[in-house]
Enzyme design. Structure first.
Site, PDB file in Angstrom:
ATOM      1  N   ARG A  43      16.657 -14.549 -27.425  1.00 40.75           N
ATOM      2  CA  ARG A  43      17.759 -15.276 -28.041  1.00 40.75           C
ATOM      3  C   ARG A  43      17.478 -15.570 -29.510  1.00 40.75           C
ATOM      4  O   ARG A  43      18.353 -15.469 -30.357  1.00 40.75           O
ATOM      5  CB  ARG A  43      18.014 -16.590 -27.287  1.00 40.75           C
ATOM      6  CG  ARG A  43      19.127 -17.419 -27.889  1.00 40.75           C
ATOM      7  CD  ARG A  43      19.276 -18.759 -27.168  1.00 40.75           C
ATOM      8  NE  ARG A  43      20.350 -19.533 -27.765  1.00 40.75           N
ATOM      9  CZ  ARG A  43      20.231 -20.271 -28.858  1.00 40.75           C
ATOM     10  NH1 ARG A  43      19.061 -20.349 -29.473  1.00 40.75           N
ATOM     11  NH2 ARG A  43      21.256 -20.943 -29.346  1.00 40.75           N
ATOM     12  N   ALA A  47       0.832  -1.213   0.000  1.00 41.25           N
ATOM     13  CA  ALA A  47       0.000   0.000   0.000  1.00 41.25           C
ATOM     14  C   ALA A  47       0.864   1.258   0.000  1.00 41.25           C
ATOM     15  O   ALA A  47       0.546   2.254  -0.677  1.00 41.25           O
ATOM     16  CB  ALA A  47      -0.936  -0.002   1.205  1.00 41.25           C
ATOM     17  N   GLU A  83      26.350 -23.011 -11.666  1.00 40.55           N
ATOM     18  CA  GLU A  83      25.104 -22.277 -11.477  1.00 40.55           C
ATOM     19  C   GLU A  83      23.936 -23.113 -11.981  1.00 40.55           C
ATOM     20  O   GLU A  83      24.128 -24.249 -12.432  1.00 40.55           O
ATOM     21  CB  GLU A  83      25.178 -20.924 -12.206  1.00 40.55           C
ATOM     22  CG  GLU A  83      25.534 -21.042 -13.681  1.00 40.55           C
ATOM     23  CD  GLU A  83      25.995 -19.724 -14.283  1.00 40.55           C
ATOM     24  OE1 GLU A  83      26.681 -18.954 -13.590  1.00 40.55           O
ATOM     25  OE2 GLU A  83      25.671 -19.479 -15.458  1.00 40.55           O
ATOM     26  N   LYS A 101      22.178 -31.893 -17.527  1.00 39.09           N
ATOM     27  CA  LYS A 101      20.723 -31.975 -17.461  1.00 39.09           C
ATOM     28  C   LYS A 101      20.284 -33.023 -16.437  1.00 39.09           C
ATOM     29  O   LYS A 101      20.885 -34.079 -16.303  1.00 39.09           O
ATOM     30  CB  LYS A 101      20.146 -32.339 -18.838  1.00 39.09           C
ATOM     31  CG  LYS A 101      20.513 -31.365 -19.958  1.00 39.09           C
ATOM     32  CD  LYS A 101      19.824 -30.037 -19.805  1.00 39.09           C
ATOM     33  CE  LYS A 101      18.356 -30.121 -20.149  1.00 39.09           C
ATOM     34  NZ  LYS A 101      18.102 -30.348 -21.575  1.00 39.09           N
ATOM     35  N   LYS A 145      20.563 -24.128 -14.323  1.00 40.16           N
ATOM     36  CA  LYS A 145      20.034 -24.014 -15.681  1.00 40.16           C
ATOM     37  C   LYS A 145      18.537 -23.733 -15.560  1.00 40.16           C
ATOM     38  O   LYS A 145      17.739 -24.634 -15.335  1.00 40.16           O
ATOM     39  CB  LYS A 145      20.273 -25.287 -16.490  1.00 40.16           C
ATOM     40  CG  LYS A 145      19.888 -25.139 -17.955  1.00 40.16           C
ATOM     41  CD  LYS A 145      20.221 -26.371 -18.758  1.00 40.16           C
ATOM     42  CE  LYS A 145      19.923 -26.139 -20.243  1.00 40.16           C
ATOM     43  NZ  LYS A 145      18.518 -25.772 -20.486  1.00 40.16           N
TER      44      LYS A 145
END
Length: 673
Positions: free
Chosen positions: A131, A28, A108, A309, A110
């Site tokens: 991209r 607010a 890091e 992955k 993905k």
């Protein structure tokens, strides 16, 4: 100065909320400051700079996204799946650097989002591009400005002259859940997953829609840098980004050797479900930038980085039944009904089996224990059955011969993998919904306000059965539907009335004839000139039309060979749908034959579609890109890079008035001496 203080305060609060996850004031109070700044900028327009927080609310809708060529390509990463892949990657790096000691890696996450490049000049956000294919992306600057996690001005007193920040736009799980709740409340289609929601939000032509959705951003790479020293390592680069006010993910580390990489991977895997956003793996990068430079690139991927992955998440369950679904075009898709199983963070109860051949190839039977995978963490898929668990009473699936919705015969044409209901959308209610949604869509009859949910209600409640019934709707029938007030109902009726004035090409496209897209519909309209000739055309006559081959010709003759479809066309014309004969557009002389046009910017009176239709009706062609073969560029307000390229190539540039004059009179003819 009060406005400057308000801008700085609001950006500080944005940074605390969206980057640091530590809100500094109640919502607010933030709203009060925002409204005060809006009022000041309204009173003194010169205060409304490009980096003002008020610029995050969205602006005028764009006709389309312009293409942007990346100064430094946005490359993809190679993938690793097994431990052996990571060990091999580390060895390749050591060999490439001729190193006898362990290599330092920046590790890091993905992210499962949309890759973006942000360009800052002298600290101010100037542009943003997706991209795309790595070399060329789409200009989404207007939408990126609405993402509060992204600073419009970098922190610090000495920003670089140019800085291109590479990173990922994504949507947190909680924000995704809230968005889908709003979609449900509004009776609109829900998004399948956070990645689709983020990508769909960022690619809205109307940035005001993007502004209503909570998107986040994490920086993880760099493109162009001018006017500042490049940090010595990737980890130092991300630390520098943090000081500039750019969001960087906390889940990162510097580790050493293959053992360190695998330890990071397993640590993140263990906490993956608790992360506030979706990821599909981790990323390893050689930390020192000089070593990255030494390793270089192979094909379209860097040698110094690898994406590790996570495996597609799988589980065992039982096929309780196999049913078929009917799609908009009548496609019959076998669907496995499963004993509910928790896979990849969601409970899966059914999975597609694609087509009859796929069922046979995988030998899936009712009663089988099967492996279910959420491929890419999104689409439930039956991978295979477990042979040793097949029960004695397992039953083979047989494709039904009649549509489960309308009872029409199911047919499978030669050389096609998909079986289809032969009833068409006039007979089959499953196809009817899709057919009507297509009929009313923007590129077809363009009935504004007649969305998917409204059409589903109209069909489910048996208010309408064909497209003709749309033009017989009354205010009372519409007003009684869910979430339809009288004003909304009247707006739909007005839009239906407006849609009666259309073009022959749009009308042909709206009929939903299989294989007939917009381009083919335009060629049919151009070739035959009127609807009766199209309906009466033989396959041989249709083959004379540009863009029509044997498959399309057969599809058109089958469609108009059905008396119900012919009756539908006649009833729609009797209901008041009309167009100018010829191409369906008033201009009929081929004054622009052989000329190619490119449209850019916003014209004062004509929409992009209107201008394109007029050009095509006069025999010209419309292209999306400027080249030496372009005859004319039609430029309106806020024309972009296409106009600049046209000027560079010496191509004739027209405004709207000149275009209309050219259509009427044709290009000037060379004078003979």
């Amino acid at each position: 100065m009060r406005a400057a203080w308000l801008k700085a305060s609001l950006e500080r609060h944005n940074h605390a909320y969206y980057v640091l996850d530590t809100p500094s004031i109640p919502d607010a109070e933030y709203d009060k400051l925002f409204q005060e700044l809006q009022a000041l900028e309204l009173q003194y327009p010169e205060l409304a700079s490009a980096d003002s927080p008020t610029q995050r609310v969205g602006g005028t809708p764009l006709p389309q996204f312009e293409q942007v060529r990346h100064a430094i390509p946005m490359l993809s990463l190679g993938n690793g799946f097994e431990d052996e892949d990571i060990v091999a990657f580390d060895k390749r790096v050591q060999d490439g650097l001729a190193s006898l000691s362990e290599i330092s890696y920046a590790t890091e996450l993905k992210f499962d989002g949309l890759a973006i490049s942000l360009r800052y000049e002298n600290g101010v956000l100037i542009s943003a591009a997706t991209r795309g294919d790595g070399a060329t992306g789409e200009n989404v600057t207007a939408n990126i400005r609405t993402v509060r996690a992204i600073p419009l001005r970098l922190h610090g007193d000495a920003p670089p002259q140019v800085l291109e920040v590479r990173g990922e736009v994504l949507m947190y799980k909680q924000d995704f859940a809230k968005l889908n709740q709003r979609q449900r409340d509004a009776g609109q289609k829900e998004f399948a997953n956070p990645r689709n929601a983020a990508a769909g939000s960022l690619r809205q032509l109307d940035s005001k829609i993007t502004a209503q959705r909570t998107l986040r951003f994490f920086a993880y790479g760099i493109g162009v840098l001018e006017g500042a020293a490049l940090p010595p390592s990737h980890s130092a680069l991300l630390d520098w980004y943090g000081k500039l006010g750019l969001p960087v993910c906390r889940e990162r580390a510097v580790t050493h050797g293959a053992a360190g990489l695998l330890a990071f991977y397993r640590d993140i895997g263990a906490k993956r479900a608790q992360l506030p956003y979706e990821i599909d793996g981790v990323v390893y990068k050689v930390d020192r930038l000089d070593q990255q430079q030494q390793l270089g690139f192979v094909s379209r991927a860097p040698r110094f980085a690898l994406a590790h992955k996570f495996p597609a998440q799988e589980a065992l369950t039982v096929v309780q039944g196999i049913e078929v679904q009917v799609g908009r075009t009548g496609a019959i898709t076998p669907v496995a009904r499963l004993l509910p199983v928790f896979v990849g963070g969601v409970t899966v109860t059914n999975a597609t089996l694609h087509n009859e051949d796929e069922v046979r190839r995988k030998d899936i039977q009712i009663g089988d224990t099967v492996i279910v995978r959420r491929a890419g963490d999104v689409i439930p898929e039956v991978v295979a059955y477990v042979p040793q668990s097949r029960p004695a009473d397992a039953r083979r699936f047989d494709m039904p011969t009649a549509c489960p919705v309308c009872g029409s015969p199911i047919v499978r044409l030669e050389d096609e993998a998909i079986a289809r209901c032969s009833g068409g959308w006039v007979k089959c209610s499953a196809q009817r919904k899709g057919g009507l949604q297509h009929f009313a869509s923007r590129r077809a009859m363009d009935v504004e306000g007649l969305g998917d949910q409204l059409i589903e209600q109209l069909v489910d409640k048996q208010v309408i059965t064909t497209a003709v019934d749309l033009y017989r709707l009354g205010l009372t029938a519409l007003s009684e539907l869910d979430r339809m007030a009288e004003k909304s109902a009247q707006n739909v009726l007005d839009a239906l009335e407006k849609s009666k004035s259309t073009s022959l090409a749009r009308f042909i496209y709206a009929l939903g004839i299989r294989h007939v897209g917009e381009a083919t519909a335009k060629e049919l309209a151009r070739h035959f000139g009127n609807m009766d000739a199209v309906m009466a055309a033989s396959e041989e006559q249709l083959l004379e039309v540009a863009d029509v081959g044997p498959v399309v010709a057969k599809s058109i003759t089958l469609f108009f060979g059905d008396d119900l479809n012919v009756e539908l066309v006649n009833q729609l014309r009797a209901a008041g749908i009309h167009w100018s004969e010829g191409t369906g557009i008033e201009i009929q002389a081929k004054t622009l034959a052989g000329k190619t046009f490119v449209l850019t910017g916003t014209l004062p009176n004509l929409s992009r579609d209107d201008a394109a239709q007029r050009i095509e009706a006069a025999g010209g062609k419309v292209s999306s890109s400027v080249s030496k073969k372009t005859g004319y560029v039609v430029a309106g307000a806020e024309a972009g890079s296409k106009l600049a390229k046209a000027e560079e190539l010496g191509i004739a540039i027209l405004d709207e008035e000149a275009l209309l004059s050219l259509i009427e009179l044709g290009p000037p003819q060379p004078q003979l001496e």
